[in-house]
Scaffold this active site. Structure first.
Site, PDB file in Angstrom:
ATOM      1  N   ASP A 441      40.262  46.210  40.512  1.00 36.43           N
ATOM      2  CA  ASP A 441      38.993  45.510  40.646  1.00 36.43           C
ATOM      3  C   ASP A 441      38.553  45.263  42.088  1.00 36.43           C
ATOM      4  O   ASP A 441      37.351  45.174  42.351  1.00 36.43           O
ATOM      5  CB  ASP A 441      39.076  44.167  39.930  1.00 36.43           C
ATOM      6  CG  ASP A 441      39.353  44.334  38.449  1.00 36.43           C
ATOM      7  OD1 ASP A 441      38.470  43.999  37.651  1.00 36.43           O
ATOM      8  OD2 ASP A 441      40.446  44.799  38.098  1.00 36.43           O
ATOM      9  N   TRP A 480      34.923  41.942  43.692  1.00 35.10           N
ATOM     10  CA  TRP A 480      35.201  40.530  43.417  1.00 35.10           C
ATOM     11  C   TRP A 480      35.613  40.292  41.961  1.00 35.10           C
ATOM     12  O   TRP A 480      35.853  39.166  41.580  1.00 35.10           O
ATOM     13  CB  TRP A 480      33.966  39.686  43.729  1.00 35.10           C
ATOM     14  CG  TRP A 480      33.499  39.839  45.134  1.00 35.10           C
ATOM     15  CD1 TRP A 480      33.879  39.074  46.208  1.00 35.10           C
ATOM     16  CD2 TRP A 480      32.590  40.820  45.651  1.00 35.10           C
ATOM     17  NE1 TRP A 480      33.261  39.523  47.341  1.00 35.10           N
ATOM     18  CE2 TRP A 480      32.458  40.595  47.043  1.00 35.10           C
ATOM     19  CE3 TRP A 480      31.885  41.879  45.081  1.00 35.10           C
ATOM     20  CZ2 TRP A 480      31.647  41.386  47.858  1.00 35.10           C
ATOM     21  CZ3 TRP A 480      31.083  42.665  45.889  1.00 35.10           C
ATOM     22  CH2 TRP A 480      30.959  42.416  47.260  1.00 35.10           C
ATOM     23  N   ASP A 481      35.666  41.342  41.156  1.00 32.02           N
ATOM     24  CA  ASP A 481      35.883  41.185  39.716  1.00 32.02           C
ATOM     25  C   ASP A 481      34.746  40.381  39.100  1.00 32.02           C
ATOM     26  O   ASP A 481      34.941  39.569  38.200  1.00 32.02           O
ATOM     27  CB  ASP A 481      37.239  40.518  39.437  1.00 32.02           C
ATOM     28  CG  ASP A 481      37.660  40.632  37.975  1.00 32.02           C
ATOM     29  OD1 ASP A 481      37.035  41.416  37.245  1.00 32.02           O
ATOM     30  OD2 ASP A 481      38.603  39.934  37.570  1.00 32.02           O
ATOM     31  N   PHE A 482      33.522  40.633  39.603  1.00 33.01           N
ATOM     32  CA  PHE A 482      32.327  39.970  39.089  1.00 33.01           C
ATOM     33  C   PHE A 482      31.791  40.736  37.875  1.00 33.01           C
ATOM     34  O   PHE A 482      30.663  41.244  37.865  1.00 33.01           O
ATOM     35  CB  PHE A 482      31.250  39.889  40.174  1.00 33.01           C
ATOM     36  CG  PHE A 482      31.419  38.743  41.131  1.00 33.01           C
ATOM     37  CD1 PHE A 482      32.282  37.695  40.865  1.00 33.01           C
ATOM     38  CD2 PHE A 482      30.701  38.707  42.313  1.00 33.01           C
ATOM     39  CE1 PHE A 482      32.431  36.635  41.754  1.00 33.01           C
ATOM     40  CE2 PHE A 482      30.840  37.649  43.209  1.00 33.01           C
ATOM     41  CZ  PHE A 482      31.714  36.616  42.921  1.00 33.01           C
ATOM     42  N   ASP A 483      32.607  40.842  36.827  1.00 30.51           N
ATOM     43  CA  ASP A 483      32.187  41.525  35.603  1.00 30.51           C
ATOM     44  C   ASP A 483      30.938  40.880  35.015  1.00 30.51           C
ATOM     45  O   ASP A 483      30.639  39.708  35.265  1.00 30.51           O
ATOM     46  CB  ASP A 483      33.285  41.423  34.542  1.00 30.51           C
ATOM     47  CG  ASP A 483      34.596  42.047  34.974  1.00 30.51           C
ATOM     48  OD1 ASP A 483      34.574  42.913  35.864  1.00 30.51           O
ATOM     49  OD2 ASP A 483      35.631  41.667  34.413  1.00 30.51           O
TER      50      ASP A 483
END
Length: 809
Positions: A441, A480-483
């Site tokens: 990620d 940022w793993d901003f899913d």
């Protein structure tokens, strides 16, 4: 007789020495910490106050009245500084002034002793008067801690309620989000703000499947039940499925699957299919027809329950008996690992309910975060709801693969994936998919052009063919793993000319809210591309700009400043300030690098999988959030055996994760004070109502108290409504209520949808991460509110409760 020196007793002299030493030590802490803060470019307050407090404490220990005067001056300066930094915001002022107020009371009460020790008149009345005034103010401030402090106050009125009619009244809760468009809204109004206080437990069911305490295995109860007719359908963390009588909670049947995963044991929901119901064909011009299916009349599994399991199976059960549907797949099971290649547990698990799209069951899958650049792919697939046959596949790494990959090949590895619930629009015959980031990620140098296209996006596919209709990206090269973490919800978006556009609305982990045209994927509110700074990772294809959904409210996104740091005391506030100034922070899109940087909100959100509730009558949408930052550091050439428990950053535990296949590991953890409290000022979780007619916040209130948690994990047992991180769904009703249980304390709450005021709460046996749902009994006509309670995210207290509430007869 007690010995006296200079007019005061030996005990009094000892008291003054102890008091002075304590103040001097506090001042010394301020001096050392304040010097560090100043060296980092921070506030001068702590250093200056610390120097004066050291002198004050020394003077008091030497029985000099000037020490008390100096303390009083520090308090006055602190009050001025606090107002300058925080204005009239309640929680920031509490952090800066409450402890100092208590200190001032003690010093003021000791002032007559100091004067007597110095041979001066006592001035007892003035000292006691000062102490009394400050004590009363401190007591009032303490009492105010038990009152909610909304961040956006309602204007006191809200849209008028619309009465439910027999034509509009809801009959069943057949989908995970109630409707296929994820409304989380029930058209029932027996329960209202006026009578909700009378709600009582109607029945309680124990599933027998208690999720064990949070840790490496991450077992959680996060379900939202279904209701069809007189039956409520449940699922448990080990994927057991249970049918209950809707009026009594009596068990009708139980299918024991007992699935296991080493990390992600949970079931968020189920899907329901009725072969006897009319098949709705799309009405939009050019739409692909829905493929009809046939189940023999009166045969088994005319009505069926479908479930994804944590062992990567799609299961079909007879809704009337709980028996496996033998015509589906292999004796009721479809192996979802086919075509994935190497997919050991827990690299690929399914954490959300399947989506029924006409006669196609659509599934995604969750890929383990930040473990390796060689993980199973995030292929999305559609299966025949009756036979379980694969109808289509959409491989985001190779869209040319439309069914199974060629023999000896696999679906593309480590692609963007859909781990959250999807929505389906039958008028367009379109499935809307919230897409997460590719694995790994936080490192993008290994990503392909298609990874960059589909990562962190909303994707629309034809439900019959699986072909792409449109894609809209919310983060470019997501580091940022901003899913996109939630099921999109359908609304009719109001235009300026009075017309409406069929739209979908969803939140992201980055605290953004997007409104897109369902037909085209184009934003209906303003989205800006803003310049962002790169990090220092070689070969990383940093995006020069990132989207901000400025036409809608941004919730809990900062930007943070040193003045936003908070603590239960000035001491942990100072440590949080030092920590903040020690990290690189450049706003929402602070790129991770080899230094320590701050991501706020972190990968926990922002918003998460609980989704949005809508009220189609008022035009309000309701969003709950959490506000927890993460510090992040990329570690160059770190050994791959440096891992946290479970070998994966599970978002329930943090630590060093290897990111195999890249030159880096990543170390990350929550941005907390030494007491385990988030370092930024409260609230840490809110409920927000947005008026979609104006795209403005109608009200925003803190939700959740510290009653069942506290510093260092010690329960405070104090119902202080500071606003805690929320995890779980909400329920809006046409009766004007909004229900939520996904807080860190053990309550199911009802808020007024008009004002956000809490109008009712019920104590749960343990906390909840479940989504509340509601239905009207077809037998009794009674409205029920149902919630599962298996334990809050950060709580060691676990349970297996499903509880229904109703008004008394």
């Amino acid at each position: 007789m007690e010995h006296r020196t200079n007019g005061i007793s030996r005990l009094a002299r000892l008291w003054l020495i102890v008091l002075g030493v304590v103040i001097a030590l506090a001042g010394l802490f301020f001096v050392v910490g304040g010097a560090m803060l100043v060296s980092l470019g921070g506030s001068l307050y702590f250093l200056i106050a610390g120097v004066v407090l050291v002198i004050s404490g020394t003077m008091i220990a030497m029985h000099k009245p000037v020490g008390a005067v100096l303390f009083g001056l520090v308090f006055l300066a602190t009050a001025i500084w606090a107002m300058w930094e925080a204005g009239l915001d309640f929680w920031p002022l509490i952090s800066r002034l409450l402890a100092m107020s208590v200190g001032l009371v003690v010093v003021a009460l000791s002032y007559p002793l100091l004067r007597r020790a110095a041979g001066q008149t006592r001035l007892r009345a003035a000292s006691f008067g000062t102490a009394a005034v400050v004590a009363v103010c401190a007591a009032a401030a303490f009492a105010a801690m038990f009152v909610p402090h909304p961040t956006v106050r309602s204007n006191g009125t809200g849209p008028a309620l619309t009465a439910v009619t027999p034509e509009t009244e809801q009959k069943n809760w057949e989908h995970y989000g109630n409707t296929a468009g994820g409304s989380r809204f029930v058209a029932l109004d027996e329960i209202t703000p006026d009578n909700v206080k009378d709600l009582e437990v109607a029945w309680t069911y124990r599933t027998g499947d208690t999720p064990i305490s949070p840790g490496a295995n991450g077992a959680e109860d996060q379900q939202t039940p279904l209701q069809v007719g007189d039956t409520v359908f449940l699922c448990t963390p080990h994927n057991n499925v249970i049918a209950l009588d809707a009026d009594t909670g009596a068990e009708k049947w139980k299918a024991e699957i007992n699935a296991k995963s080493s990390v992600w044991m949970r079931c968020r929901g189920l899907a329901y299919f009725d072969a006897t119901a009319p098949l709705q064909q799309p009405s939009a011009p050019g739409s692909t027809p829905v493929t009809p299916v046939t189940v023999a009349s009166g045969a088994a599994c005319e009505r069926r329950i479908l479930m994804n399991t944590i062992e990567a199976e799609l299961i079909a059960l007879d809704a009337d008996t709980g028996a496996f549907c033998t015509d589906f797949g292999t004796n009721g099971r479809v192996d979802l690992k086919i075509g994935l290649g190497d997919a050991p547990d827990p690299s690929y698990v399914l954490t959300s309910a399947p989506t029924l799209a006409g006669t196609t069951v659509v599934v995604g899958g969750r890929i383990a975060d930040n473990v390796s650049a060689d993980m199973p792919g995030g292929v999305m697939r559609g299966f025949d709801v009756v036979t379980g046959a694969l109808r289509w596949a959409f491989d985001p790494g190779n869209p040319d693969i439309t069914l199974l990959p060629a023999p000896g090949q696999t679906y593309t590895r480590s692609t963007p994936n859909v781990w959250a619930s999807m929505s389906y629009d039958p008028a367009l015959n379109t499935v809307f998919m919230p897409v997460g980031s590719p694995s790994v990620d936080l490192y993008g140098a290994t990503r392909t052009p298609l990874d960059h296209k589909y990562g962190a996006s909303m994707l629309a596919l034809d439900a019959t063919t699986g072909r792409e209709k449109w894609v809209y990206q919310t983060v470019h090269n997501d580091l940022w793993d901003f899913d996109v973490p939630m099921q999109p919800s359908f609304i009719d978006f109001p235009k300026a000319d009075g017309s409406t556009v069929p739209a979908l609305v969803f939140g992201t982990k980055a605290g953004q809210i997007y409104v897109l045209d369902r037909a085209t994927g184009q934003p209906l509110t303003k989205v800006d591309e803003v310049p962002v700074k790169p990090g220092n990772i070689p070969n990383e294809p940093y995006a020069p700009t990132q989207p901000l959904s400025v036409g809608m409210p941004q919730i809990g996104t900062g930007p943070l400043a040193e003045a936003d740091m908070w603590g239960a005391t000035p001491f942990d506030q100072l440590l949080c300030r030092i920590s903040f100034k020690s990290m690189r922070y450049e706003g929402l899109y602070t790129a991770p690098g080899t230094d320590v940087s701050l991501a706020f909100p972190g990968s926990l959100g922002g918003m998460n999988w609980g989704g949005i509730s809508i009220d189609p009558n008022s035009g309000y949408i309701f969003i709950n959030d959490m506000r927890v930052g993460l510090w992040v550091q990329m570690i160059e050439a770190a050994p791959s055996n440096q891992t946290n428990s479970g070998g994966e950053s599970t978002n329930t535990g943090m630590g060093v994760v290897p990111m195999r296949g890249t030159p880096y590991a990543v170390n990350k953890n929550r941005f907390l004070s030494p007491l385990g409290i988030p370092c930024q000022e409260p609230p840490y979780g809110t409920m927000t109502a947005v008026d979609m007619k104006t795209q403005q916040i109608a009200w925003q209130v803190p939700v959740g108290t510290v009653q069942d948690t506290g510093p260092l994990g010690i329960k405070m047992h104090l119902p202080v409504p500071i606003g805690m991180p929320t995890l779980g769904g909400t329920l809006a009703t046409q009766g004007g209520l909004l229900f939520i249980a996904g807080t860190q304390d053990y309550y199911l709450r009802a808020l007024s949808t008009a004002t956000g005021e809490e109008v009712w709460k019920a104590r749960l046996p343990v906390g909840s991460q479940g989504g509340p749902m509601s239905y009207k009994s077809p037998k009794t006509g009674k409205q029920y509110i149902v919630i599962s309670a298996g334990g809050a995210r950060q709580s060691p207290d676990r349970g297996d409760y499903v509880i229904a509430y109703a008004l008394p007869d």
